[in-house]
Design a protein around this motif. Structure first.
Motif, mmCIF file in Angstrom:
data_model
loop_
_atom_site.group_PDB
_atom_site.id
_atom_site.type_symbol
_atom_site.label_atom_id
_atom_site.label_comp_id
_atom_site.label_asym_id
_atom_site.label_seq_id
_atom_site.Cartn_x
_atom_site.Cartn_y
_atom_site.Cartn_z
ATOM 1 N N ILE A 45 0.841 -1.206 0.000
ATOM 2 C CA ILE A 45 0.000 0.000 0.000
ATOM 3 C C ILE A 45 0.872 1.250 0.000
ATOM 4 O O ILE A 45 0.614 2.215 -0.723
ATOM 5 C CB ILE A 45 -0.937 -0.011 1.226
ATOM 6 N N GLN A 46 1.933 1.239 0.817
ATOM 7 C CA GLN A 46 2.834 2.384 0.894
ATOM 8 C C GLN A 46 3.508 2.643 -0.456
ATOM 9 O O GLN A 46 3.651 3.797 -0.882
ATOM 10 C CB GLN A 46 3.886 2.125 1.967
ATOM 11 N N GLU A 47 3.900 1.579 -1.135
ATOM 12 C CA GLU A 47 4.535 1.724 -2.442
ATOM 13 C C GLU A 47 3.559 2.311 -3.461
ATOM 14 O O GLU A 47 3.928 3.171 -4.271
ATOM 15 C CB GLU A 47 5.041 0.368 -2.919
ATOM 16 N N ARG A 48 2.310 1.852 -3.418
ATOM 17 C CA ARG A 48 1.305 2.388 -4.343
ATOM 18 C C ARG A 48 1.049 3.864 -4.062
ATOM 19 O O ARG A 48 0.884 4.663 -4.980
ATOM 20 C CB ARG A 48 0.009 1.583 -4.224
ATOM 21 N N GLU A 49 0.975 4.213 -2.776
ATOM 22 C CA GLU A 49 0.757 5.615 -2.423
ATOM 23 C C GLU A 49 1.912 6.489 -2.886
ATOM 24 O O GLU A 49 1.701 7.585 -3.409
ATOM 25 C CB GLU A 49 0.553 5.742 -0.916
ATOM 26 N N GLN A 50 3.145 6.006 -2.729
ATOM 27 C CA GLN A 50 4.295 6.772 -3.186
ATOM 28 C C GLN A 50 4.301 6.895 -4.700
ATOM 29 O O GLN A 50 4.671 7.946 -5.243
ATOM 30 C CB GLN A 50 5.586 6.106 -2.701
ATOM 31 N N SER A 51 3.889 5.834 -5.383
ATOM 32 C CA SER A 51 3.788 5.901 -6.846
ATOM 33 C C SER A 51 2.784 6.960 -7.268
ATOM 34 O O SER A 51 3.000 7.690 -8.243
ATOM 35 C CB SER A 51 3.376 4.535 -7.402
ATOM 36 N N THR A 52 1.670 7.049 -6.529
ATOM 37 C CA THR A 52 0.666 8.074 -6.828
ATOM 38 C C THR A 52 1.239 9.463 -6.624
ATOM 39 O O THR A 52 1.055 10.354 -7.461
ATOM 40 C CB THR A 52 -0.568 7.884 -5.926
ATOM 41 N N ARG A 53 1.961 9.656 -5.527
ATOM 42 C CA ARG A 53 2.586 10.960 -5.273
ATOM 43 C C ARG A 53 3.617 11.296 -6.352
ATOM 44 O O ARG A 53 3.683 12.432 -6.824
ATOM 45 C CB ARG A 53 3.241 10.962 -3.890
ATOM 46 N N ASN A 54 4.423 10.312 -6.725
ATOM 47 C CA ASN A 54 5.431 10.543 -7.762
ATOM 48 C C ASN A 54 4.790 10.892 -9.101
ATOM 49 O O ASN A 54 5.276 11.746 -9.843
ATOM 50 C CB ASN A 54 6.314 9.305 -7.921
ATOM 51 N N TYR A 55 3.677 10.205 -9.414
ATOM 52 C CA TYR A 55 2.971 10.467 -10.670
ATOM 53 C C TYR A 55 2.448 11.902 -10.698
ATOM 54 O O TYR A 55 2.628 12.638 -11.675
ATOM 55 C CB TYR A 55 1.821 9.478 -10.821
ATOM 56 N N LEU A 56 1.805 12.313 -9.600
ATOM 57 C CA LEU A 56 1.257 13.675 -9.535
ATOM 58 C C LEU A 56 2.383 14.702 -9.607
ATOM 59 O O LEU A 56 2.292 15.690 -10.335
ATOM 60 C CB LEU A 56 0.464 13.854 -8.242
ATOM 61 N N SER A 57 3.454 14.447 -8.868
ATOM 62 C CA SER A 57 4.579 15.382 -8.846
ATOM 63 C C SER A 57 5.229 15.500 -10.221
ATOM 64 O O SER A 57 5.547 16.598 -10.683
ATOM 65 C CB SER A 57 5.601 14.923 -7.810
ATOM 66 N N GLY A 58 5.414 14.362 -10.890
ATOM 67 C CA GLY A 58 6.028 14.379 -12.206
ATOM 68 C C GLY A 58 5.205 15.138 -13.234
ATOM 69 O O GLY A 58 5.747 15.880 -14.056
ATOM 70 N N ARG A 59 3.894 14.956 -13.179
ATOM 71 C CA ARG A 59 3.036 15.670 -14.128
ATOM 72 C C ARG A 59 3.071 17.167 -13.876
ATOM 73 O O ARG A 59 3.054 17.969 -14.822
ATOM 74 C CB ARG A 59 1.599 15.161 -14.020
ATOM 75 N N LEU A 60 3.098 17.567 -12.617
ATOM 76 C CA LEU A 60 3.132 18.994 -12.299
ATOM 77 C C LEU A 60 4.403 19.647 -12.826
ATOM 78 O O LEU A 60 4.390 20.795 -13.270
ATOM 79 C CB LEU A 60 3.032 19.198 -10.789
ATOM 80 N N ASP A 61 5.515 18.904 -12.781
ATOM 81 C CA ASP A 61 6.798 19.468 -13.206
ATOM 82 C C ASP A 61 6.854 19.726 -14.711
ATOM 83 O O ASP A 61 7.628 20.565 -15.165
ATOM 84 C CB ASP A 61 7.945 18.521 -12.810
ATOM 85 N N THR A 62 6.061 19.009 -15.496
ATOM 86 C CA THR A 62 6.123 19.145 -16.961
ATOM 87 C C THR A 62 4.830 19.707 -17.549
ATOM 88 O O THR A 62 4.693 19.786 -18.761
ATOM 89 C CB THR A 62 6.401 17.772 -17.601
ATOM 90 N N LEU A 63 3.909 20.111 -16.687
ATOM 91 C CA LEU A 63 2.577 20.507 -17.154
ATOM 92 C C LEU A 63 2.570 21.880 -17.813
ATOM 93 O O LEU A 63 3.202 22.821 -17.320
ATOM 94 C CB LEU A 63 1.606 20.508 -15.964
ATOM 95 N N ARG A 64 1.838 21.976 -18.915
ATOM 96 C CA ARG A 64 1.525 23.272 -19.512
ATOM 97 C C ARG A 64 0.027 23.477 -19.343
ATOM 98 O O ARG A 64 -0.789 23.001 -20.124
ATOM 99 C CB ARG A 64 1.920 23.298 -20.987
ATOM 100 N N ALA A 65 -0.343 24.166 -18.296
ATOM 101 C CA ALA A 65 -1.752 24.316 -17.940
ATOM 102 C C ALA A 65 -2.419 25.385 -18.796
ATOM 103 O O ALA A 65 -1.803 26.408 -19.119
ATOM 104 C CB ALA A 65 -1.895 24.679 -16.464
ATOM 105 N N PRO A 66 -3.692 25.167 -19.194
ATOM 106 C CA PRO A 66 -4.431 26.196 -19.940
ATOM 107 C C PRO A 66 -4.929 27.293 -18.994
ATOM 108 O O PRO A 66 -5.900 27.113 -18.264
ATOM 109 C CB PRO A 66 -5.607 25.405 -20.542
ATOM 110 N N ILE A 67 -4.221 28.404 -18.982
ATOM 111 C CA ILE A 67 -4.532 29.505 -18.073
ATOM 112 C C ILE A 67 -5.020 30.713 -18.880
ATOM 113 O O ILE A 67 -4.425 31.070 -19.896
ATOM 114 C CB ILE A 67 -3.301 29.904 -17.237
ATOM 115 N N ASP A 68 -6.100 31.331 -18.416
ATOM 116 C CA ASP A 68 -6.582 32.571 -19.009
ATOM 117 C C ASP A 68 -5.724 33.709 -18.446
ATOM 118 O O ASP A 68 -5.748 33.981 -17.246
ATOM 119 C CB ASP A 68 -8.057 32.784 -18.657
#
Length: 227
Positions: A45-68
């Motif tokens: 469970i801990q490994e899955r939770e860390q994978s979720t955190r890593n996934y979210l963190s990785g996407r944020l680092d490369t995200l180009r968000a549609p901002i007005d």
């Protein structure tokens, strides 16, 4: 009679002993094997939770968000050319998209102006997001996402906008603003709920925008008439 009473007492004694054994199964300390199984499950469970955190963190680092840029809020805006299509054609396609997308389009559509080719709708969708519970374990939270859709039509082109995004409950809403980590550096603490809410909203906006663009390329049966 004495024999019957003796037999009854023996049965009661046996039942009590069985009940005591049954309770002991749940009250006794866990065995080493059970401890190892529980620890293995916790690590998974801990490994899955860390994978979720890593996934979210990785996407944020490369995200180009549609901002007005005018509001600094999330908003997906596009102007699309459709050669050969009139404003009436595009209006009909846009309205058909609302009809096909929402269960109750007459309640979703707040502006339906055929003369100006303007359609404005307000929709909502239920979704689940990750949150950190009191013990910092990841939990699932249910919430609603509200949003506004505008489609403006002219000869040969149309403009669509997905904006005014809010999440929460019917009693308490809050806008989905730009995400920033806690702290000044990129690898500082991740707010799991804010990150998942933000990324999930962007994914939803892009899927909705793709659905609109696809529908606006196709002819609407019945033209711009009533349905």
């Amino acid at each position: 009679m004495k024999t019957i009473l003796t037999a009854a007492l023996l049965l009661l004694s046996a039942a009590s002993a069985h009940a005591q054994v049954y309770d002991d199964v749940y009250d006794r300390p866990p065995t080493q094997k059970e401890k190892e199984a529980a620890e293995k499950a916790r690590l998974v469970i801990q490994e899955r939770e860390q994978s979720t955190r890593n996934y979210l963190s990785g996407r944020l680092d490369t995200l180009r968000a549609p901002i007005d840029s005018a509001t600094n809020h999330l908003a997906l805006i596009g102007v699309v050319s459709v050669p050969g299509a009139t404003a009436a054609d595009l209006y009909a396609r846009g309205k058909l998209w609302f009809v096909n997308t929402f269960k109750s389009p007459k309640y979703v559509l707040k502006t339906d102006d055929k003369d100006t080719g303007l359609l404005i709708g307000e929709g909502s969708t239920a979704r689940n997001v990750w949150v950190e519970g009191p013990t910092k374990r990841l939990e699932v939270k249910s919430e609603t996402l509200w949003y506004q859709i505008k489609i403006g039509c002219r000869d040969g082109r149309y403009r669509y906008e997905i904006s005014n995004l809010e999440t929460g409950t019917y009693d308490e809403r809050q806008p989905v603003l730009g995400y920033r980590r806690k702290g000044a550096v990129a690898n500082s603490k991740l707010d799991v709920y804010a990150a998942d809410r933000y990324l999930g909203t962007i994914d939803f906006m892009r899927e909705l925008g793709q659905s609109i663009r696809q529908a606006m390329r196709q002819s609407a049966d019945g033209g711009g008439g009533d349905w």
